[in-house]
Design an enzyme around this catalytic site. Structure first.
Site, mmCIF file in Angstrom:
data_model
loop_
_atom_site.group_PDB
_atom_site.id
_atom_site.type_symbol
_atom_site.label_atom_id
_atom_site.label_comp_id
_atom_site.label_asym_id
_atom_site.label_seq_id
_atom_site.Cartn_x
_atom_site.Cartn_y
_atom_site.Cartn_z
ATOM 1 N N GLU A 18 -2.552 -3.679 4.814
ATOM 2 C CA GLU A 18 -2.472 -2.813 5.981
ATOM 3 C C GLU A 18 -3.583 -3.163 6.957
ATOM 4 O OE1 GLU A 18 -1.141 1.266 5.967
ATOM 5 O OE2 GLU A 18 -3.109 1.874 6.741
ATOM 6 N N THR A 49 -0.827 -0.236 11.752
ATOM 7 C CA THR A 49 -0.905 1.178 12.077
ATOM 8 C C THR A 49 -0.825 1.407 13.579
ATOM 9 O OG1 THR A 49 -3.308 1.302 12.337
ATOM 10 C CG2 THR A 49 -2.438 1.453 10.099
ATOM 11 N N ALA A 52 -3.220 8.166 16.667
ATOM 12 C CA ALA A 52 -2.696 9.533 16.613
ATOM 13 C C ALA A 52 -1.705 9.761 17.739
ATOM 14 C CB ALA A 52 -3.848 10.532 16.718
ATOM 15 N N ARG A 108 5.476 10.991 10.253
ATOM 16 C CA ARG A 108 5.287 12.071 11.220
ATOM 17 C C ARG A 108 4.095 11.762 12.108
ATOM 18 N NH1 ARG A 108 2.729 17.857 9.950
ATOM 19 N NH2 ARG A 108 0.926 16.460 10.037
ATOM 20 N N GLY A 109 2.975 11.387 11.493
ATOM 21 C CA GLY A 109 1.770 11.081 12.240
ATOM 22 C C GLY A 109 0.893 12.301 12.443
ATOM 23 N N TYR A 148 2.568 10.882 -1.382
ATOM 24 C CA TYR A 148 1.234 11.398 -1.671
ATOM 25 C C TYR A 148 1.100 11.663 -3.174
ATOM 26 C CZ TYR A 148 0.381 11.914 3.293
ATOM 27 O OH TYR A 148 0.192 11.652 4.623
ATOM 28 N N LYS A 168 13.044 12.733 2.211
ATOM 29 C CA LYS A 168 12.807 11.582 3.087
ATOM 30 C C LYS A 168 13.540 10.352 2.573
ATOM 31 C CE LYS A 168 8.209 11.584 3.254
ATOM 32 N NZ LYS A 168 6.835 11.182 3.694
ATOM 33 N N GLN A 179 -0.200 7.130 -0.237
ATOM 34 C CA GLN A 179 -1.526 7.353 0.316
ATOM 35 C C GLN A 179 -2.536 6.873 -0.722
ATOM 36 O OE1 GLN A 179 -3.930 7.487 2.413
ATOM 37 N NE2 GLN A 179 -3.075 9.218 3.573
#
Length: 291
Positions: A18, A49, A52, A108-109, A148, A168, A179
């Site tokens: 990432e 990424t 926000a 979602r963010g 998560y 989802k 995560q």
């Protein structure tokens, strides 16, 4: 190529990476030098990424495009929906397609940093609605979602968190990236729970190499992940003894052991949160050995 297809074709575990787009474009040459160094890990894919509220989506698209065109990596740009209209999501999908991108991570963010008390989400209230919207319009993309191991900070319970992840996936997601976490039992519990729900999609564990005590404190406060008390004390003792470099060494040993346990337990691969740092990730992979 779609990431689910790449996973099926891979006979051995893999690394994925990432990256986040540097805000200052003058930092991009150094960033791509690190990308080249990390190519030695033969990553299955690289996620990119965005800020926000999708605030750096343009940089995300350009970085992802260059990763594929110039560096031979399969990119997976993040697509957030927290403040998005349908028109913006459609535009982003069109841009991904025109750039030759085959995968995306639907999120979602986080709410924008400058959001006031009256701020409300846009058309899409959660990642589930984003996945369903994309899948209704597109069959060409491989779609990943976040999972998560410890429940999302906004989830009222483990049950609700696992149910939401199931929805989802059933909305059209192809795979899950977790995560960060530090207790491998949390990952295996997540996998067991989803398998018990009939979910057989790949669940890729996300591993964060610890760079400093300050950075891990900040990260934990933002994402709600847990850290074993004994390990945290080791980090604090290392910091008192030798500062950031000593913390990195303790974090490196922990990450190596964590990755080995995950792979021995059947994880399909390891998603490294690189923080745009090559050196520590390469050292970890060297210590782990060939996958």
């Amino acid at each position: 190529m779609k990431i689910p297809d790449l996973i099926r074709q891979r006979s051995a575990p893999f690394y994925s990476l990432e990256f986040f787009p540097p805000k200052d474009r003058q930092d991009w040459p150094a960033f791509f030098e690190r990308v080249e160094r990390l190519k030695s890990l033969n990553p299955l894919f690289a996620s990119v990424t965005c800020g926000a509220g999708g605030s750096t989506q343009t940089n995300t698209l350009e970085i992802a495009t260059r990763l594929k065109r110039d560096h031979g990596m399969e990119p997976m740009p993040h697509l957030t929906c927290v403040s998005a209209t349908e028109e913006r999501i459609i535009q982003a999908l069109d841009e991904f397609r025109l750039a030759g991108l085959d995968n995306l991570l639907a999120l979602r963010g986080d709410r924008p940093r400058d959001a006031g008390p009256d701020w409300r989400p846009g058309t899409f209230s959660c990642a589930e609605t984003l996945v369903a919207f994309i899948r209704a319009r597109e069959s060409a993309f491989g779609i990943g979602v976040a999972g998560y191991p410890a429940p999302h900070p906004e989830s009222p319970s483990f049950y609700h968190d696992r149910e939401y992840l199931r929805r989802k996936i059933e909305a059209g997601a192809d795979f899950v990236i977790t995560q960060l976490f530090f207790d491998t039992r949390e990952y295996f519990e997540l996998v067991t729970r989803l398998r018990g729900m009939g979910i057989e999609k790949p669940i890729i564990p996300g591993v964060l190499p610890i760079q400093s005590l300050a950075s891990i404190r900040r990260t934990l406060s933002m994402c709600g992940a847990n850290i074993p008390g004994k390990f945290y004390l080791e980090l604090e003792e290392a910091h008192e003894r030798g500062g950031t470099e000593a913390v990195k060494e303790v974090g490196l040993k922990f990450a190596v052991a964590q990755i080995r346990r995950l792979l021995e337990g059947g994880a399909p691969g390891i998603h490294l949160y690189t923080l745009n740092r090559a050196g520590l990730c390469l050292r970890i992979a060297e210590e782990v050995g060939h996958l």
